[in-house]
Design an enzyme around this catalytic site. Sequence first.
Site, PDB file in Angstrom:
ATOM      1  N   ASP A  94       0.852  -1.238   0.026  1.00  0.00           N
ATOM      2  CA  ASP A  94       0.216   0.006   0.108  1.00  0.00           C
ATOM      3  C   ASP A  94       0.906   1.567  -0.077  1.00  0.00           C
ATOM      4  O   ASP A  94       1.680   1.327   0.566  1.00  0.00           O
ATOM      5  CB  ASP A  94      -0.716  -0.045   1.108  1.00  0.00           C
ATOM      6  CG  ASP A  94      -2.088   0.962   1.431  1.00  0.00           C
ATOM      7  OD1 ASP A  94      -2.480   1.477   0.374  1.00  0.00           O
ATOM      8  OD2 ASP A  94      -2.269   1.518   2.144  1.00  0.00           O
ATOM      9  N   HIS A 213      -7.931  10.240   5.395  1.00  0.00           N
ATOM     10  CA  HIS A 213      -7.532   9.198   6.027  1.00  0.00           C
ATOM     11  C   HIS A 213      -7.631   9.458   7.482  1.00  0.00           C
ATOM     12  O   HIS A 213      -7.838  10.432   7.855  1.00  0.00           O
ATOM     13  CB  HIS A 213      -5.914   9.017   5.923  1.00  0.00           C
ATOM     14  CG  HIS A 213      -5.571   8.246   4.486  1.00  0.00           C
ATOM     15  ND1 HIS A 213      -4.723   8.750   3.699  1.00  0.00           N
ATOM     16  CD2 HIS A 213      -6.043   7.148   3.976  1.00  0.00           C
ATOM     17  CE1 HIS A 213      -4.668   7.814   2.593  1.00  0.00           C
ATOM     18  NE2 HIS A 213      -5.370   6.960   2.788  1.00  0.00           N
ATOM     19  N   HIS A 250     -10.105   4.626  -0.444  1.00  0.00           N
ATOM     20  CA  HIS A 250      -9.101   4.815   0.602  1.00  0.00           C
ATOM     21  C   HIS A 250      -9.824   5.653   1.752  1.00  0.00           C
ATOM     22  O   HIS A 250     -10.746   6.299   1.356  1.00  0.00           O
ATOM     23  CB  HIS A 250      -7.997   5.525   0.035  1.00  0.00           C
ATOM     24  CG  HIS A 250      -7.104   4.591  -0.859  1.00  0.00           C
ATOM     25  ND1 HIS A 250      -5.702   4.604  -0.395  1.00  0.00           N
ATOM     26  CD2 HIS A 250      -6.876   3.816  -1.691  1.00  0.00           C
ATOM     27  CE1 HIS A 250      -4.945   3.519  -1.200  1.00  0.00           C
ATOM     28  NE2 HIS A 250      -5.886   3.118  -1.980  1.00  0.00           N
TER      29      HIS A 250
END
Length: 339
Positions: A94, A213, A250
């Site tokens: 990743d 994130h 994501h």
Amino acid sequence: MPLATAKQYREMIDTAREGGFAYPAVNVSSSETLNAALRGFAEARSDGIVQITTSAANYLSGLAEDMAAGARAFAEFAHVLAARAPVLIALHTDHATAEHVDDFLRPLLSESRRRRERGEQPLFNSHMFDGSELPLADNLRLSAGLLREANELDVLLELEIGTVGGEEDGIDHEHVARERLYTTRADALEVAETLGTGERGRYLLAATFGNIHGHYAPGNVRLRPELLGELQEAVAARFGHGRRFDFVFHGGSGSTREDVRAAVANGVVKMNVDTDMQYAFTHAIEDHFDSRQRRDPLGVEKVVFDPRSWGRKSEQAMAARVVEASEMLGSFGRTLAID
């Protein structure tokens, strides 16, 4: 059963696309978190993806401080343990940025080449190249070269366009301009023009639709999963009916069930889950010591500090979070291992 073969991994992606669900892709950084992920997928009876970032691989390499070596060691370990899992597990790397193409991605691709020459499966099923900080033309130029290399080895490539906000693994997009959080139709069409839509090699696309994130306060993020559908429509209109992307979500931790299901409905087949897994794992350790401290304030009970005692609780808590993710994404009870 052994880790998913290259053929089985493609079947996993095809099954998710056709079945309208997605796989959790669980970030791990240790043998304990790997075991937690495997336990969670087994309990959910769900095939799944386990992945490792560059910094997690560097952490795993110990004194070597060599991310490629750490990733190889992790993968070899996973190949042994996943053979006991009752579901298919795929391995992925990743967020390798442009600066880590030569010291991370290419050494791992070279190892897969050596394995293929011996008649073995690739070391990893897929790798992510994160060129999102580059101008799109440079991102796609590098992606095209990596796609050719990966395709020769029957390995999938994942790439990212747009920008995922927040911070992960040392990549800080905390203060990025809001408009960069949303991929445009023009950018999606340029991806399809440069990389094709599968005929030049299979790839997964992390297109952004407001993703960030980490966890975030309500109102700070506006996800627009319908944007993914607009990108699919643009590609189909330009390149023909049936041409579409396999999207990756994501920054999935903390997202609402409604947004997740809408993203899946618009082509997401893989959702990365990292922050939620870290919280589940670490909070179990905190709870363990908080409760034991009340019972044993002098700290003389050896079993309290045995890593196996708090480690098991952490693994179980993280495994439960994997089951939750499988339920939300629709992969619960779905495995090619018994189909």
